[in-house]
Write an enzyme that holds these catalytic residues in place. Sequence first.
Site, PDB file in Angstrom:
ATOM      1  N   LYS A 153     -78.767   9.691  21.935  1.00 49.34           N
ATOM      2  CA  LYS A 153     -79.600  10.467  22.860  1.00 49.34           C
ATOM      3  C   LYS A 153     -79.211  10.202  24.312  1.00 49.34           C
ATOM      4  CE  LYS A 153     -83.607  11.526  19.996  1.00 49.34           C
ATOM      5  NZ  LYS A 153     -85.064  11.587  19.861  1.00 49.34           N
TER       6      LYS A 153
ATOM      7  N   LYS B  21     -78.278  16.067  11.634  1.00 50.03           N
ATOM      8  CA  LYS B  21     -79.639  16.289  11.141  1.00 50.03           C
ATOM      9  C   LYS B  21     -80.371  17.363  11.924  1.00 50.03           C
ATOM     10  CE  LYS B  21     -83.013  13.385  13.500  1.00 50.03           C
ATOM     11  NZ  LYS B  21     -84.183  14.266  13.551  1.00 50.03           N
TER      12      LYS B  21
ATOM     13  N   LYS C 227     -85.779  18.194  16.494  1.00 53.35           N
ATOM     14  CA  LYS C 227     -86.555  18.948  17.476  1.00 53.35           C
ATOM     15  C   LYS C 227     -85.762  19.124  18.748  1.00 53.35           C
ATOM     16  CE  LYS C 227     -90.832  16.879  16.287  1.00 53.35           C
ATOM     17  NZ  LYS C 227     -90.518  15.504  16.719  1.00 53.35           N
TER      18      LYS C 227
HETATM   19  P1  ATP Z   1     -86.544  14.365  18.209  1.00 54.03           P
HETATM   20  O1  ATP Z   1     -85.293  15.203  18.201  1.00 54.03           O
HETATM   21  O2  ATP Z   1     -87.447  14.637  19.374  1.00 54.03           O
HETATM   22  O3  ATP Z   1     -86.267  12.905  17.986  1.00 54.03           O
HETATM   23  P2  ATP Z   1     -87.138  14.682  15.423  1.00 54.03           P
HETATM   24  O4  ATP Z   1     -86.870  16.004  14.825  1.00 54.03           O
HETATM   25  O5  ATP Z   1     -86.131  13.605  15.162  1.00 54.03           O
HETATM   26  O6  ATP Z   1     -87.388  14.898  16.967  1.00 54.03           O
HETATM   27  P3  ATP Z   1     -89.298  12.803  15.230  1.00 54.03           P
HETATM   28  O7  ATP Z   1     -90.651  13.073  15.789  1.00 54.03           O
HETATM   29  O8  ATP Z   1     -88.392  11.909  15.990  1.00 54.03           O
HETATM   30  O9  ATP Z   1     -88.573  14.215  14.962  1.00 54.03           O
HETATM   31  O10 ATP Z   1     -89.436  12.237  13.758  1.00 54.03           O
HETATM   32  C1  ATP Z   1     -90.601  12.451  12.962  1.00 54.03           C
HETATM   33  C2  ATP Z   1     -90.315  12.094  11.521  1.00 54.03           C
HETATM   34  O11 ATP Z   1     -89.493  13.102  10.917  1.00 54.03           O
HETATM   35  C3  ATP Z   1     -89.553  10.776  11.331  1.00 54.03           C
HETATM   36  O12 ATP Z   1     -90.067  10.130  10.200  1.00 54.03           O
HETATM   37  C4  ATP Z   1     -88.147  11.220  11.076  1.00 54.03           C
HETATM   38  O13 ATP Z   1     -87.418  10.280  10.317  1.00 54.03           O
HETATM   39  C5  ATP Z   1     -88.365  12.498  10.298  1.00 54.03           C
HETATM   40  N1  ATP Z   1     -87.247  13.426  10.440  1.00 54.03           N
HETATM   41  C6  ATP Z   1     -86.780  13.942  11.593  1.00 54.03           C
HETATM   42  N2  ATP Z   1     -85.762  14.773  11.373  1.00 54.03           N
HETATM   43  C7  ATP Z   1     -85.582  14.794  10.020  1.00 54.03           C
HETATM   44  C8  ATP Z   1     -84.663  15.481   9.152  1.00 54.03           C
HETATM   45  N3  ATP Z   1     -83.739  16.298   9.648  1.00 54.03           N
HETATM   46  N4  ATP Z   1     -84.759  15.272   7.822  1.00 54.03           N
HETATM   47  C9  ATP Z   1     -85.696  14.436   7.312  1.00 54.03           C
HETATM   48  N5  ATP Z   1     -86.593  13.760   8.076  1.00 54.03           N
HETATM   49  C10 ATP Z   1     -86.534  13.935   9.413  1.00 54.03           C
HETATM   50 MG    MG Z   2     -86.311  11.728  16.185  1.00 52.15          MG
END
Ligand code: ATP
Ligand code: MG
Length: 335
Positions: free
Chosen positions: A112, A196, A199
């Site tokens: 990041k 992956k 968000k």
């Molecule tokens: P950001 O990009 O802001 O970090 P994010 O999509 O990674 O957002 P988080 O809020 O950081 O979302 O993570 C929330 C939960 O969702 C965590 O338990 C994380 O491991 C899970 N998670 C995030 N992305 C994935 C994915 N692509 N597949 C499975 N689990 C996910």
């Molecule tokens: Mg995340």
Amino acid sequence: RKRIFSGMQPTDGSLHLGNYIGALSQWIALQDSYDALYCVVDLHALTVNPDPAQLRERTRRTAAQYLAGGIDPERSILFVQSHVAAHTELAWLLSCQTGFGEAGRMTQFKDKSAKQGSEGTTVGLFTYPVLMAADILLYDAGLVPVGEDQRQHLELTRDLAERLNTRFGEGTAVVPDAHIVKAVAKIQDLQDPSSKMSKSSAGGKGVVWLLEDPKKAVKAIKSAVTDADESYGVRFDPAEKPGISNLLTIFSAVTDRDIDEIAKEYDGRGYGYLKVDLADAVVAFLEPFQARANTYLADPAELDRVLADGADRARTIARPVLDRMYERFGLLPVR
Ligand code: ATP
Ligand code: MG
């Protein structure tokens, strides 16, 4: 009963399918057998300096999606991180137990911060995993359901808990286990099956958002990157067929069907058939989900009441744990 803790950042107004399949649906499955705390981790979202009005809105929307997914606020504690001050208090204690180099090895920080450049990267983004450790240790949680990307942060949390027990005596912290369901722990970006779904991923074209117009989800699925196999082989094989395997994982998760059975049905028929039916299945999941989320969002006062009640219950658990930590660390008690 064992306690579980987990959370998601309100970094966007909508969660995505990866958050649902990898995390939220696991939370829902676990809430019957554990005392669960599910948190909207708004303090974590501050690490990327969001717009204040937007952050408030996104925090409510994230909570509404927990409820829409099936978190029951009577059985589980649903709350907002910033409503329980002890998270940041414990984070300070833990940051003084975390090595600078140790924190510097976190790959999520490296990824990041590389995107944001050194001036755009906050100290908060660096200490994020310490705050996450505080979230978990503050409730003596024994189990933490997360996606694969959080494995390293969970390891750090475990290391910190063990360190506290060595330094300040057994029973200072509960050492938590990660609950990572391998089959669904890493939903990939539809445009880039090697990274992956996120968000904060740039562009977001390969992301299926839970609250967006289902037509956009259909478009994202139909334009998903697959491969150039002329025999249209459909099988679960993440190394050779990452795009197809990702679609199969999603298909299986939203329909509760066996992955190999789905693969057999579409093998050799052309990827278009798989995509069209998957798109239908995703829409069938999204529509009722969105209807439920909108019901909660239509009554923000009631939503805020649920969150306030959750925060009260969370504070009741957190207070004695923080007191215990303060005492063990040698801070002078108030009298
Ligand atoms: P950001 O990009 O802001 O970090 P994010 O999509 O990674 O957002 P988080 O809020 O950081 O979302 O993570 C929330 C939960 O969702 C965590 O338990 C994380 O491991 C899970 N998670 C995030 N992305 C994935 C994915 N692509 N597949 C499975 N689990 C996910
Ligand atoms: Mg995340």
